[in-house]
Scaffold this motif. Sequence first.
Motif, PDB file in Angstrom:
ATOM      1  N   LYS A 123       0.862  -1.188   0.000  1.00  0.00           N
ATOM      2  CA  LYS A 123       0.000   0.000   0.000  1.00  0.00           C
ATOM      3  C   LYS A 123       0.896   1.234   0.000  1.00  0.00           C
ATOM      4  N   ILE A 124       0.662   2.117  -0.964  1.00  0.00           N
ATOM      5  CA  ILE A 124       1.433   3.360  -1.044  1.00  0.00           C
ATOM      6  C   ILE A 124       0.471   4.505  -0.761  1.00  0.00           C
ATOM      7  N   SER A 125       0.694   5.202   0.343  1.00  0.00           N
ATOM      8  CA  SER A 125      -0.248   6.237   0.760  1.00  0.00           C
ATOM      9  C   SER A 125       0.493   7.509   1.157  1.00  0.00           C
ATOM     10  N   GLU A 126      -0.227   8.624   1.124  1.00  0.00           N
ATOM     11  CA  GLU A 126       0.348   9.927   1.469  1.00  0.00           C
ATOM     12  C   GLU A 126      -0.132  10.357   2.855  1.00  0.00           C
ATOM     13  N   ARG A 127       0.773  11.068   3.572  1.00  0.00           N
ATOM     14  CA  ARG A 127       0.388  11.651   4.857  1.00  0.00           C
ATOM     15  C   ARG A 127       0.886  13.084   4.901  1.00  0.00           C
ATOM     16  N   ASP A 128      -0.028  14.044   5.071  1.00  0.00           N
ATOM     17  CA  ASP A 128       0.396  15.431   5.170  1.00  0.00           C
ATOM     18  C   ASP A 128      -0.127  16.105   6.439  1.00  0.00           C
ATOM     19  N   LYS A 129      -0.684  15.277   7.359  1.00  0.00           N
ATOM     20  CA  LYS A 129      -1.154  15.814   8.648  1.00  0.00           C
ATOM     21  C   LYS A 129      -0.720  14.866   9.764  1.00  0.00           C
ATOM     22  N   GLY A 133      -1.465  16.811  20.636  1.00  0.00           N
ATOM     23  CA  GLY A 133      -2.314  17.043  21.803  1.00  0.00           C
ATOM     24  C   GLY A 133      -2.857  15.762  22.390  1.00  0.00           C
ATOM     25  N   TYR A 134      -1.974  14.750  22.535  1.00  0.00           N
ATOM     26  CA  TYR A 134      -2.411  13.490  23.135  1.00  0.00           C
ATOM     27  C   TYR A 134      -2.598  13.673  24.648  1.00  0.00           C
ATOM     28  N   ASN A 135      -3.435  12.838  25.234  1.00  0.00           N
ATOM     29  CA  ASN A 135      -3.655  12.886  26.681  1.00  0.00           C
ATOM     30  C   ASN A 135      -2.662  12.023  27.442  1.00  0.00           C
ATOM     31  N   LEU A 136      -2.305  10.874  26.885  1.00  0.00           N
ATOM     32  CA  LEU A 136      -1.510   9.901  27.638  1.00  0.00           C
ATOM     33  C   LEU A 136      -0.025   9.978  27.333  1.00  0.00           C
ATOM     34  N   LYS A 137       0.393  10.838  26.376  1.00  0.00           N
ATOM     35  CA  LYS A 137       1.823  10.969  26.144  1.00  0.00           C
ATOM     36  C   LYS A 137       2.176  12.405  25.782  1.00  0.00           C
ATOM     37  N   ASP A 138       3.444  12.751  26.057  1.00  0.00           N
ATOM     38  CA  ASP A 138       3.934  14.089  25.749  1.00  0.00           C
ATOM     39  C   ASP A 138       4.192  14.208  24.259  1.00  0.00           C
ATOM     40  N   GLU A 139       4.544  15.437  23.820  1.00  0.00           N
ATOM     41  CA  GLU A 139       4.810  15.673  22.395  1.00  0.00           C
ATOM     42  C   GLU A 139       6.019  14.883  21.914  1.00  0.00           C
ATOM     43  N   SER A 151      -6.874  17.235  33.151  1.00  0.00           N
ATOM     44  CA  SER A 151      -7.894  17.651  32.170  1.00  0.00           C
ATOM     45  C   SER A 151      -7.719  16.867  30.890  1.00  0.00           C
ATOM     46  N   LEU A 152      -8.798  16.752  30.165  1.00  0.00           N
ATOM     47  CA  LEU A 152      -8.767  16.051  28.892  1.00  0.00           C
ATOM     48  C   LEU A 152      -8.559  17.041  27.754  1.00  0.00           C
ATOM     49  N   ARG A 153      -7.681  16.631  26.815  1.00  0.00           N
ATOM     50  CA  ARG A 153      -7.450  17.453  25.642  1.00  0.00           C
ATOM     51  C   ARG A 153      -8.040  16.758  24.425  1.00  0.00           C
ATOM     52  N   VAL A 154      -8.507  17.523  23.471  1.00  0.00           N
ATOM     53  CA  VAL A 154      -8.973  16.952  22.201  1.00  0.00           C
ATOM     54  C   VAL A 154      -7.823  17.054  21.206  1.00  0.00           C
ATOM     55  N   PRO A 155      -7.284  15.923  20.751  1.00  0.00           N
ATOM     56  CA  PRO A 155      -6.176  15.979  19.782  1.00  0.00           C
ATOM     57  C   PRO A 155      -6.622  16.715  18.510  1.00  0.00           C
ATOM     58  N   VAL A 156      -5.670  17.410  17.906  1.00  0.00           N
ATOM     59  CA  VAL A 156      -5.959  18.134  16.664  1.00  0.00           C
ATOM     60  C   VAL A 156      -4.990  17.675  15.588  1.00  0.00           C
ATOM     61  N   LEU A 157      -5.422  17.761  14.319  1.00  0.00           N
ATOM     62  CA  LEU A 157      -4.567  17.416  13.187  1.00  0.00           C
ATOM     63  C   LEU A 157      -3.845  18.661  12.709  1.00  0.00           C
ATOM     64  N   MET A 158      -2.524  18.597  12.668  1.00  0.00           N
ATOM     65  CA  MET A 158      -1.701  19.726  12.240  1.00  0.00           C
ATOM     66  C   MET A 158      -1.035  19.382  10.906  1.00  0.00           C
ATOM     67  N   PRO A 159      -0.869  20.380  10.028  1.00  0.00           N
ATOM     68  CA  PRO A 159      -0.200  20.103   8.742  1.00  0.00           C
ATOM     69  C   PRO A 159       1.268  19.752   8.947  1.00  0.00           C
ATOM     70  N   MET A 160       1.791  18.911   8.065  1.00  0.00           N
ATOM     71  CA  MET A 160       3.204  18.535   8.108  1.00  0.00           C
ATOM     72  C   MET A 160       3.693  18.338   6.675  1.00  0.00           C
TER      73      MET A 160
END
Length: 447
Positions: A123-129, A133-139, A151-160
């Motif tokens: 499978k050849i796929s692209e990832r650009d995001k 903002g994970y709750n159980l692990k740091d950046e 507190s609970l955080r809602v993870p967000v998708l960031m461009p990459m």
Amino acid sequence: MAGVGGGNDFQWCFSQVKGAIDEDVAEADIISTVEFNYSGELLATGDKGGRVVIFQREQESKNRSLSRGEYNVYSTFQSHEPEFDYLKSLEIEEKINKIRWLPQQNAAHFLLSTNDKTIKLWKISERDKRAEGYNLKDEDGRLRDPFRITSLRVPVLMPMDLMVEASPRRIFANAHTYHINSISVNSDYQTYLSADDLRINLWHLEITDRSFNIVDIKPANMEELTEVITAAECHPHQCNVFVYSSSKGTIRLCDTRAAALCDRHSKFFEEPEDPSSRSFFSEIISSISDVKFSHSGRYMMTRDYLSVKVWDLNMENRPVETYQVHEYLRSKLCSLYENDCIFDKFECCWNGSDSAIMTGSYNNFFRMFDRNTRRDITLEASRENSKPRAMLKPRKVCTGGKRKKDEISVDSLDFNKKILHTAWHPKENVIAVAATNNLYIFQDKMN
């Protein structure tokens, strides 16, 4: 298509060349298969080092509308590794024998690649995001203490930056005793067949632990073995029909509706041999190295050592068209036998409209035949004429007598430079030609 280059109406020009210029070519870098995907937007090559390189067509912009044949590297990955069969004390090469694309169903692309023993679905796929903002692990990826999470955080998708990932989704192994020479995706896009020297297996793309043996020509006593399977392909429209060719120059068409085991063929294609031209080499040069259905499904094309033949599926006793690829080598068969070149396996391909065919030869020459006008042309894949949009000059081989200025003598052909693998864009006049470790891309000259 107006012609294959014999007249002023249709000419080929250089577009690109990929690969190193070094004189000393590493064995692992030699290209062993070339394949366009169904749209022609991607072009995959496999090499003897087990790598797959995928090229993507450049998106046309207004000021570069002439560069239709421009492809750049999209993804490179190691498909197969060298292995060792301890039961038989045999090394299993990593060389990629065949690549076959599956039609695109979603944003990802899928392809099958095989070495001598194992087929893999990639499978050849692209990832650009990426998610942040994970709750159980740091950046930085370290796990956080659950008791300190207040507190609970809602993870967000960031461009990459765009990443192209190749991941193996299925591995189809342990089904072939002999070396795999062909894989072909069926027109139902759920099954595919794989062929080795003596057997053909039918697989489901979702099931890796079993396959159905649909052809088995292995005799009870191996001393009675007289022929082997050299290539196999599924019909482009009828999922129950497939063909396979043999080292004796015959082609068998089988229908899986007739029987689960297709040892008894439905049709048998063979051209009667001319007794007057029989020689010691007749059986070797009649062995079929490639078989390809036309896109329409009405015809099939076979390549033997000296010629390409087009067969009508409704006529079994002889081909409807025969094209001599390098007839001038007939007088050289003895020396070609001594240097093993007579066993080279040349492939062949159709253009998108089935009106022209292409196949390779020696000295980095490749041949094109126009089925409508019966014109043919010899072209050369060479860096000497590698300026963008430089016209390809037709080449001619002189067999004897006085050599003309532009001709090359048959005695000065370089048999180490051979074009075994070629591919034609499914919709346009863009071709890919593998010459040792270089990939040449040519396109028609647009007026």
